[in-house]
Write a protein that holds these residues in place. Structure first.
Motif, PDB file in Angstrom:
ATOM      1  N   LEU A 141       0.539  98.154 -61.488  1.00 59.46           N
ATOM      2  CA  LEU A 141       1.792  98.856 -61.205  1.00 59.46           C
ATOM      3  C   LEU A 141       1.653 100.357 -61.446  1.00 59.46           C
ATOM      4  O   LEU A 141       2.223 101.172 -60.705  1.00 59.46           O
ATOM      5  CB  LEU A 141       2.917  98.298 -62.082  1.00 59.46           C
ATOM      6  CG  LEU A 141       3.403  96.883 -61.766  1.00 59.46           C
ATOM      7  CD1 LEU A 141       4.374  96.405 -62.838  1.00 59.46           C
ATOM      8  CD2 LEU A 141       4.076  96.836 -60.392  1.00 59.46           C
ATOM      9  N   SER A 142       0.898 100.724 -62.466  1.00 54.41           N
ATOM     10  CA  SER A 142       0.792 102.141 -62.814  1.00 54.41           C
ATOM     11  C   SER A 142       0.072 102.951 -61.742  1.00 54.41           C
ATOM     12  O   SER A 142       0.179 104.180 -61.724  1.00 54.41           O
ATOM     13  CB  SER A 142       0.062 102.300 -64.148  1.00 54.41           C
ATOM     14  OG  SER A 142      -1.309 101.949 -64.032  1.00 54.41           O
ATOM     15  N   THR A 143      -0.628 102.288 -60.835  1.00 49.12           N
ATOM     16  CA  THR A 143      -1.311 103.020 -59.755  1.00 49.12           C
ATOM     17  C   THR A 143      -0.400 103.292 -58.565  1.00 49.12           C
ATOM     18  O   THR A 143      -0.770 104.069 -57.672  1.00 49.12           O
ATOM     19  CB  THR A 143      -2.530 102.234 -59.241  1.00 49.12           C
ATOM     20  OG1 THR A 143      -2.109 101.089 -58.474  1.00 49.12           O
ATOM     21  CG2 THR A 143      -3.416 101.776 -60.391  1.00 49.12           C
ATOM     22  N   LEU A 144       0.764 102.654 -58.514  1.00 51.43           N
ATOM     23  CA  LEU A 144       1.604 102.727 -57.316  1.00 51.43           C
ATOM     24  C   LEU A 144       2.442 103.993 -57.237  1.00 51.43           C
ATOM     25  O   LEU A 144       2.849 104.401 -56.142  1.00 51.43           O
ATOM     26  CB  LEU A 144       2.536 101.511 -57.251  1.00 51.43           C
ATOM     27  CG  LEU A 144       1.881 100.127 -57.270  1.00 51.43           C
ATOM     28  CD1 LEU A 144       2.945  99.042 -57.120  1.00 51.43           C
ATOM     29  CD2 LEU A 144       0.833 100.002 -56.177  1.00 51.43           C
ATOM     30  N   VAL A 145       2.733 104.602 -58.391  1.00 49.97           N
ATOM     31  CA  VAL A 145       3.643 105.752 -58.436  1.00 49.97           C
ATOM     32  C   VAL A 145       3.144 106.776 -59.446  1.00 49.97           C
ATOM     33  O   VAL A 145       2.257 106.494 -60.259  1.00 49.97           O
ATOM     34  CB  VAL A 145       5.081 105.323 -58.815  1.00 49.97           C
ATOM     35  CG1 VAL A 145       5.709 104.460 -57.732  1.00 49.97           C
ATOM     36  CG2 VAL A 145       5.072 104.576 -60.152  1.00 49.97           C
ATOM     37  N   THR A 146       3.731 107.968 -59.405  1.00 52.45           N
ATOM     38  CA  THR A 146       3.451 108.986 -60.411  1.00 52.45           C
ATOM     39  C   THR A 146       3.913 108.490 -61.783  1.00 52.45           C
ATOM     40  O   THR A 146       4.704 107.557 -61.873  1.00 52.45           O
ATOM     41  CB  THR A 146       4.173 110.291 -60.057  1.00 52.45           C
ATOM     42  OG1 THR A 146       5.567 110.007 -59.798  1.00 52.45           O
ATOM     43  CG2 THR A 146       3.566 110.945 -58.830  1.00 52.45           C
ATOM     44  N   PRO A 147       3.425 109.097 -62.864  1.00 47.10           N
ATOM     45  CA  PRO A 147       3.775 108.617 -64.204  1.00 47.10           C
ATOM     46  C   PRO A 147       5.277 108.501 -64.465  1.00 47.10           C
ATOM     47  O   PRO A 147       5.703 107.643 -65.247  1.00 47.10           O
ATOM     48  CB  PRO A 147       3.118 109.653 -65.131  1.00 47.10           C
ATOM     49  CG  PRO A 147       1.927 110.112 -64.366  1.00 47.10           C
ATOM     50  CD  PRO A 147       2.379 110.148 -62.920  1.00 47.10           C
ATOM     51  N   ASP A 148       6.072 109.357 -63.823  1.00 47.68           N
ATOM     52  CA  ASP A 148       7.525 109.259 -64.024  1.00 47.68           C
ATOM     53  C   ASP A 148       8.158 108.183 -63.150  1.00 47.68           C
ATOM     54  O   ASP A 148       9.364 107.921 -63.241  1.00 47.68           O
ATOM     55  CB  ASP A 148       8.210 110.611 -63.783  1.00 47.68           C
ATOM     56  CG  ASP A 148       8.009 111.155 -62.365  1.00 47.68           C
ATOM     57  OD1 ASP A 148       7.505 110.428 -61.491  1.00 47.68           O
ATOM     58  OD2 ASP A 148       8.359 112.339 -62.140  1.00 47.68           O
ATOM     59  N   GLY A 149       7.361 107.559 -62.279  1.00 49.40           N
ATOM     60  CA  GLY A 149       7.869 106.479 -61.433  1.00 49.40           C
ATOM     61  C   GLY A 149       8.624 106.944 -60.212  1.00 49.40           C
ATOM     62  O   GLY A 149       9.145 106.121 -59.459  1.00 49.40           O
ATOM     63  N   ASN A 150       8.662 108.253 -59.941  1.00 53.17           N
ATOM     64  CA  ASN A 150       9.568 108.775 -58.928  1.00 53.17           C
ATOM     65  C   ASN A 150       8.940 109.063 -57.560  1.00 53.17           C
ATOM     66  O   ASN A 150       9.661 109.228 -56.584  1.00 53.17           O
ATOM     67  CB  ASN A 150      10.226 110.062 -59.442  1.00 53.17           C
ATOM     68  CG  ASN A 150      11.124 109.787 -60.634  1.00 53.17           C
ATOM     69  OD1 ASN A 150      11.669 108.693 -60.760  1.00 53.17           O
ATOM     70  ND2 ASN A 150      11.267 110.763 -61.512  1.00 53.17           N
ATOM     71  N   THR A 151       7.619 109.106 -57.485  1.00 49.75           N
ATOM     72  CA  THR A 151       6.968 109.430 -56.213  1.00 49.75           C
ATOM     73  C   THR A 151       5.867 108.418 -55.927  1.00 49.75           C
ATOM     74  O   THR A 151       4.960 108.234 -56.742  1.00 49.75           O
ATOM     75  CB  THR A 151       6.355 110.839 -56.249  1.00 49.75           C
ATOM     76  OG1 THR A 151       7.396 111.782 -56.563  1.00 49.75           O
ATOM     77  CG2 THR A 151       5.752 111.195 -54.896  1.00 49.75           C
TER      78      THR A 151
END
Length: 508
Positions: A277-287
């Motif tokens: 999951l951590s590879t799918l988005v930027t660390p803040d989860g927004n992009t």
């Protein structure tokens, strides 16, 4: 789709409250002099109790596609609702999944209007509700008046029952409808409409739709603050799926839950899912960071930017934050930037995470399986199939070939021209009812409108309706029956507004 405590921030609107000039903020219920609808208005009022009971009975029959609950019964009841409202033909249409309904009403008119219904609803947990979710009780809600509370009240049975009340009112008034109607209904909207196209591409259904001016889904999205509504010139697409990590598929970690002391020497599928999951988005989860995911995103057009600028001046930011239950936008961005991002930004969202023990207290285990429920929102030029293919390739490239991607449903974005007869009829009807209106590039939520706007149907499609409800997908969902707010229509007057809309379609 779109889960939130307020319908205007989850499944089918963008923001709570469209405001226009002060002169436009007349109380709609007091602005109907000489509108030519008095006979229909009286007939709808005379049918009020019957219309409310029809809605309550419908709520008491929850068809839930995700749970395979009462789906044949829901389709049969939908067909009966259509014939009772005056459709001469109604048939249950089998699909590769749950059935749909196709119905036609020939009024001998020159023009034909398409109507989209859904008879399924979201799941519910009775423990979270202040009133039982399928009892459809009539309650007094402060600031709103009398409401019906229950699953499906606003999403989507309340607005749909209001449209049916309009048809019953026309019958009781002894008046012919100004347009013919084609109704298509499905029972899988809440799982991403995976088989809706099966209904639409049937030769008799497609031939009927080809005669239509456009298609609407009935709504009840008036802002309680202003009485205003948004006309959305499209909607984002959506894909719903699960990512599953398991010891069995991975070949590492336990095949069954283990005592957590074994973590010292045994791999964890739950942590593997977290890593994926951590590879799918930027660390803040927004992009989104999925390889190639953003490549096809079409930038906003100059006209779309103009509409967003106008919306930022007409819509109230404080109302929008209050409706969403938030105090900050991402990165503390400006109001205009927040509106722009809402319309233009694709998203990858975690709907839910499930692994191991989630009950009271602790239970020291090493789970053998972990699941993330995900939805992706898509903007123009992106497609469902391309987005899923890129997600799969992204995971594989990073060594996560064992992570299962189980797609449950979804569809592409949809767009409707601003100068279409459908949009013009919406604008004319809202003006006729003195309702403040804001044009917006696209709904941040999703509905399967692309089934109509895309090939082979190729029609304009969108949302239309007055009245108010909230709580879609959430506890205590409601729809206003008798409004105590002078800026929001109750069910009866909202039904009359549907008749006015059909009249505008006939004139377009």
């Amino acid at each position: 789709m779109r889960n939130d405590s307020n319908w205007t921030t989850d499944r089918r609107t963008l923001l709570a409250g469209a405001a226009a000039s002060a002169a436009a903020l007349l109380a709609p219920a007091k602005a109907f002099a000489a509108d030519g609808l008095d006979a229909v208005r009286k007939a709808v009022a005379a049918n009020h109790d019957e219309a409310v009971k029809r809605l309550q009975d419908w709520i008491r029959l929850p068809s839930i596609a995700a749970e395979n609950k009462a789906m044949p019964e829901g389709a049969a009841y939908m067909a009966k609702l259509a014939t009772d409202a005056g459709f001469q033909h109604a048939e249950i249409v089998p699909t590769r999944g749950h059935p749909g309904v196709f119905a036609t009403l020939d009024a001998g008119a020159k023009r034909t209007m398409g109507i989209y219904f859904m008879y399924d609803v979201k799941q519910y947990d009775p423990a979270e509700w202040s009133s039982p979710p399928i009892e459809a009780r009539l309650l007094d809600k402060e600031g709103f008046g009398q409401v019906v509370m229950g699953r499906g009240a606003v999403n989507q049975k309340g607005p749909q029952a209001t449209f049916l009340a309009a048809l019953h009112g026309m019958k009781k008034a002894g008046k012919k409808l100004p347009v013919n109607l084609v109704l298509v209904a499905e029972g899988e909207e809440e799982i991403g409409s995976p088989h809706f196209s099966d209904i639409v591409i049937k030769p008799n259904v497609l031939a009927a739709l080809k005669k239509c001016v456009g298609v609407i889904i009935p709504t009840g999205w008036q802002s309680p603050a202003t009485g205003g509504v948004e006309i959305n010139l499209g909607a984002k697409g959506v894909v719903e799926f699960e990512l599953v990590a398991s010891g069995e598929k991975w070949g590492r970690g336990p095949k069954e839950d283990l005592h957590s002391s074994q973590k010292a020497r045994v791999d964890s599928p739950a942590w593997r899912l977290v890593a994926a999951l951590s590879t799918l988005v930027t660390p803040d989860g927004n992009t989104p960071l999925v390889d190639g995911f953003m490549d096809k995103v079409r930038p906003l057009t100059p006209r779309e930017r103009e509409l967003i600028l106008l919306a930022s001046k007409n819509l109230n930011e404080a109302d929008a934050k209050r409706a969403a239950g938030v105090t900050h936008w991402i990165d503390d961005m400006s109001w205009e930037a927040a509106l722009e991002r809402l319309a233009a930004q694709p998203t990858i969202n975690i709907e839910g995470l499930v692994s191991g023990y989630t009950g009271p207290g602790g239970k020291t285990i090493l789970p053998s399986r972990a699941v993330a429920k995900i939805d992706m929102r898509l903007v123009p030029n992106m497609t469902r199939d391309d987005s899923i293919a890129k997600l799969r390739a992204h995971l594989d490239k990073r060594g996560f070939k064992d992570i299962e991607v189980n797609v449950s449903g979804g569809y592409d974005p949809t767009e409707t021209p601003e100068d279409s007869d459908l949009v013009r009829a919406m604008q004319a009807t809202y003006k006729r009812f003195n309702v403040p209106t804001t044009l917006y590039p696209r709904l941040a939520g999703s509905w399967p409108g692309v089934t109509f706007t895309g090939a082979p149907v190729n029609l304009p499609a969108g949302q239309f309706g007055l009245g108010h409800g909230s709580g879609a997908h959430a506890p205590n969902e409601y729809f206003v029956i008798k409004s105590s707010n002078p800026k929001v229509l109750g069910m009866d007057e909202a039904a009359v507004a549907f008749v006015a809309f059909l009249e505008e379609i006939a004139k377009s």
